[in-house]
Enzyme design. Structure first.
Site, PDB file in Angstrom:
ATOM      1  N   GLU A 426     -13.738 -26.158  41.801  1.00  0.00           N
ATOM      2  CA  GLU A 426     -13.815 -26.241  43.264  1.00  0.00           C
ATOM      3  C   GLU A 426     -14.255 -24.918  43.890  1.00  0.00           C
ATOM      4  OE1 GLU A 426     -10.128 -27.954  44.689  1.00  0.00           O
ATOM      5  OE2 GLU A 426     -10.535 -29.848  43.702  1.00  0.00           O
ATOM      6  N   GLU A 504     -10.949 -33.877  37.337  1.00  0.00           N
ATOM      7  CA  GLU A 504      -9.574 -33.826  37.877  1.00  0.00           C
ATOM      8  C   GLU A 504      -9.344 -35.067  38.719  1.00  0.00           C
ATOM      9  OE1 GLU A 504      -8.499 -29.925  39.463  1.00  0.00           O
ATOM     10  OE2 GLU A 504      -7.250 -30.898  40.969  1.00  0.00           O
TER      11      GLU A 504
HETATM   12  C1  GAL Z   1      -7.172 -29.591  43.402  1.00  0.00           C
HETATM   13  C2  GAL Z   1      -7.211 -28.235  42.705  1.00  0.00           C
HETATM   14  C3  GAL Z   1      -5.951 -28.012  41.900  1.00  0.00           C
HETATM   15  C4  GAL Z   1      -4.744 -28.344  42.718  1.00  0.00           C
HETATM   16  C5  GAL Z   1      -4.848 -29.762  43.180  1.00  0.00           C
HETATM   17  C6  GAL Z   1      -3.640 -30.236  43.946  1.00  0.00           C
HETATM   18  O1  GAL Z   1      -8.091 -29.693  44.399  1.00  0.00           O
HETATM   19  O2  GAL Z   1      -8.298 -28.181  41.851  1.00  0.00           O
HETATM   20  O3  GAL Z   1      -5.900 -26.682  41.478  1.00  0.00           O
HETATM   21  O4  GAL Z   1      -4.694 -27.475  43.782  1.00  0.00           O
HETATM   22  O5  GAL Z   1      -5.964 -29.872  44.000  1.00  0.00           O
HETATM   23  O6  GAL Z   1      -3.831 -31.545  44.387  1.00  0.00           O
END
Ligand code: GAL
Length: 813
Positions: A426, A504
């Site tokens: 991100e 993710e």
């Molecule tokens: C994502 C990020 C993670 C964590 C997660 C929580 O966007 O990559 O590190 O912060 O959100 O939902």
């Protein structure tokens, strides 16, 4: 350099000369030694002084590494580290170790190798400055040879760790020398650190051809040497060897490589993670100058726009979880057995993938993934040039990123479990600084190409616009999506011809054992928007564990899981997260201090959705029933089952059938809505073609009566610093867990040298220090983590006023 010191210089009298000569001769044939250097460091937290040439005074304490000082601090609402880093302070810490060189170091080169220091470390030997390393996650080494005192005299290593500027991370980083340290002694002619790379050039059923690439350092004059490589099969037999002669190894660095072929290769695979070993020896005049063992695996894989991920000729799904590097109550202080515990729990759930979010993991974690059979997506950066926090890695990007990334690739490129390089998470460059959004992926990919070239690259994107230069980068092989599950199905149309991985997903929220009495299908998005502070939720900062609370960027577990399993073009998915971690208590802030995202809580107790994944991802028969069965007369309770291998589930309350449902083809779970509560036993029974498969029940617990202690393993290995994980359950007189019991438990440990390292309960708002002997149970459970001292018996006890105490014995080996 040490090896240039003549023996005569060292020796004032002939007697000593004789000893030196004898020692030099005995070590002449000695090859590399890697000495564990974790023991006996002095430590002081002190921002006000420099201790490089100053004597240690008051306030230093002796400890063994790995060590994380932040985990020892109290939780402070106004800690500059903020919610991201669990409200635990950083600061400046000093470490010192005195040591006398072993005789085997005579004539050799000596290095100090750190696997990870968070962060901004500076290192001195005997007052001489060796270097600085800002990155907190990558390993590095310094050569000490030129600055060491002669044998018998004490040398002093000093390490300054500066983690004062906060916030510098979005998640808990810990502070200190939190991974292993080694003293490496090697010959002036020896293999360079990170220089060995074993590549599979060809692989079919009958034969494998591997290329063993080496970097040889020579700090002596030109010399002839022989390179002997032997390949050892998973069964421990030498199955191939190659010998090459270098007639004149020049001073400096020499690259060489050998092609070695293996007949009837045995493959590394998820269920059968067989590994080979390459034993490389550098020989001169019949002496072994260096000897190095490198494990590797043979596997063939590809990513495909239609089939997703193909491993050894079979289409597979990467069923992964993201893991941060902290180990819950242990903080960042790495412990192999604690990491193994996490990975085993994930394997038993059916996960076959790990994403090391968002930084290089401990080397031993990768070793474990190799031997357990995980598909690792290894990530290097959470931040590129554009900052996320005022003091994060963007400050060091320009000067350090090439070096850090190259070191990461070189360190990990032999691991058979490593399949994907993830170049960043991100990154801010998705939105701003458009030029960097193009050039950074190209530059990082070029590093992978030049140092590896056998694995694809990806980047974790959360901005789906086609204006996002990072998302649209042609420099990477796989398009990585964070979240955005509504766009997964249409990926082949949106990115025609591209390969797809969900880097993710999910970010659903739950507290283990907490069930709000609202309908199961009343979905709640917490926070409502990522950029609007959240003031809702439960007063006690708990979150219901029915899989119905999630972030607006994520989904419930069921939704993302179903999509992953439905679409072939999705190569895999890494769920955020396998375990709760310290920091990032989204959607809450203080007093909540750790995350709610885990499938397993911070203490290592699975939440209910663990069994949802297990029912879909394993062949184990599963029938899991939730919630607990301690409610008020008149309550209407939604009852949920996660199950597999069955086409129907019946529900019984106190022996009376109260529900009967066929499997819903669109869902992995079944819900029995609004069951009228009545104390007793609620039982689910699953059937396939009319045959009973399994039954599972929850029972109304009476008053808390006793603490039951259970050790996860009956033994622990003292030398390996294995930890014992002891579960404490508050049970009634019939042995039923009392789901709302939260008494304060006082743990005790008896046994020669054994000690209680930490306690936990998975409660995100518990502010007692993790090192505390006493811990409240949370939804009936608590955890004690025990380390052994000497072989023998360790007895762990637990007491609480009004309850029968618990006791369990563990054998220390
Ligand atoms: C994502 C990020 C993670 C964590 C997660 C929580 O966007 O990559 O590190 O912060 O959100 O939902």
């Amino acid at each position: 350099m040490l090896y240039l010191f003549s023996i005569v210089q060292y020796s004032r009298i002939w007697g000593t000369l004789y000893i030196w000569l004898a020692m030099a001769l005995t070590v002449a044939g000695q090859s590399r030694q890697e000495l564990n250097f974790n023991r006996g460091w002095w430590f002081k937290l002190d921002s006000s002084r420099q201790y490089v040439s100053e004597k240690r005074g008051e306030g230093w304490r002796l400890l063994d590494l790995p060590h994380d000082w932040s985990i020892e601090q109290p939780f402070r609402q106004h800690s500059p580290a903020g919610s991201g880093a669990a409200y635990l302070d950083g600061g400046i810490g000093w470490y010192q170790k005195s040591f006398v060189l072993p005789a085997s170091a005579v004539g050799q080169r000596v290095f100090i190798a750190f696997e990870g220091i968070y962060q901004n470390s500076e290192v001195w030997i005997n007052g001489h400055f060796l270097g600085r390393r800002p990155n907190g996650y990558i390993g590095f080494e310094y050569e000490l040879s030129a600055y060491l005192h002669k044998l018998g005299r004490e040398n002093v290593l000093t390490v300054k760790v500066n983690n004062k500027e906060q916030p510098n991370s979005r998640f808990y980083s810990g502070s200190g020398i939190y991974r292993d340290v080694k003293l490496v002694i090697r010959n002036p002619v020896s293999l360079a650190t990170g220089g060995t790379f074993i590549k599979t050039l060809h692989l079919d059923e009958s034969r494998a051809l591997v290329n063993v690439g080496l970097e040889i350092e020579n700090t002596k004059g030109d010399a002839p040497i022989t390179v002997l490589t032997e390949l050892i099969s998973p069964q421990g037999k030498v199955v191939a060897s190659k010998q090459s002669r270098l007639n004149k190894l020049r001073a400096g660095m020499t690259r060489c490589s050998q092609d070695v072929s293996i007949d009837r290769p045995i493959l590394w695979d998820i269920e059968s993670p067989h590994q080979y070993k390459a034993v490389v020896q550098l020989l001169a005049n019949g002496r072994v100058l260096d000897r190095q063992e490198t494990k590797f695996g043979l596997r063939q894989f590809s990513f495909d726009e239609k089939q997703g991920f193909v491993l050894n000729g079979r289409q597979r799904k990467i069923r992964g979880v993201c893991l941060h590097s902290d180990l819950g109550a242990l903080g960042m202080a790495f412990n192999r057995s604690a990491a193994l515990r996490q990975l085993r729990l994930m394997k038993q759930m059916g996960a076959n993938g790990i994403r090391t979010s968002h930084n290089p993991a401990a080397p031993a974690l990768l070793d474990l993934c190799d031997s357990l059979g995980f598909v690792v997506m290894s990530e290097t950066f959470d931040v590129w040039k554009g900052q996320k926090n005022p003091f994060d890695y963007h400050l060091y990007w320009d000067q350090w990123h090439q070096r850090d990334f190259a070191d990461h690739v070189k360190r990990d490129r032999n691991h058979p479990s490593l399949f994907i390089w993830c170049l960043g998470n991100e990154a801010q460059e998705q939105w701003h600084a458009r030029a960097d959004g193009k050039t950074i992926p190209m530059a990082l990919s070029a590093i992978v190409d030049s140092l590896d070239g056998t694995r694809p690259t990806t980047i974790a994107n959360n901005e789906m616009s086609k204006d996002n230069p990072v998302l649209m980068s042609t420099a990477v092989d796989l398009v990585g999506y964070n979240y955005n599950h509504k766009k997964w199905a249409s990926f082949p149309q949106d990115h025609s011809g591209k390969k797809f991985i969900v880097t993710e997903s999910t970010s659903a929220l739950a507290s283990r054992g907490q069930y709000d009495l609202v309908p199961y299908d009343s979905v709640r998005m917490w926070p409502e928007r990522w950029d609007i502070p959240f003031d809702g939720g439960n007063n006690d900062k708990s979150i219901s564990a029915y899989d119905h609370v999630f972030t607006p960027w994520g989904s419930d577990h069921h939704t993302s899981l179903k999509l992953l399993e439905t679409y072939d073009h999705i190569a895999g998915m890494y769920v955020w997260t396998g375990f709760d971690y310290l920091g990032e208590p989204t959607p809450y802030t203080w007093p909540a201090r750790s995350s709610y995202f885990g499938i397993v809580d911070l203490a290592g107790f699975p939440k209910d959705v663990y069994y949802l994944y297990q029912s879909v991802w394993t062949k184990e028969p599963v029938l899991h029933l939730l919630p607990h069965w301690n409610w008020q007369q008149g309550d209407r309770v939604d009852v949920v089952v996660y199950f597999n291998q069955a086409d129907r589930v019946e529900l019984y309350l106190n022996g009376k059938k109260i529900g009967d449902q066929a499997k819903n083809a669109d869902r992995y779970d079944l819900v029995f809505k609004g069951i009228a509560y009545e104390a007793g036993t609620l039982e689910a029974v699953s059937y396939r073609h009319g045959q009973k498969v399994r039954s599972s029940s929850v029972r109304t617990a009476a008053e808390p009566y006793q603490i039951k202690l259970i050790a996860e393993s009956p033994t622990l290995d003292v030398d390996a610093k294995e930890l014992s994980f002891i579960h404490a359950y508050i049970v009634d007189q019939f042995g039923t867990l009392v789901p709302e019991a939260s008494p304060e438990i006082e743990f005790g440990v008896e046994g020669d040298g054994a000690n209680l390292v930490a306690t936990d309960n998975g409660n995100t708002v518990d502010h007692s220090r993790f090192q505390s002997r006493s811990r409240r149970a949370f939804h009936g459970k608590a955890l004690a983590i025990v380390m052994g001292g000497k072989p023998g018996s360790i007895v762990v006890t637990a007491k609480s006023p009004g309850l029968h105490p618990g006791r369990v014995e563990v054998r220390a080996r």
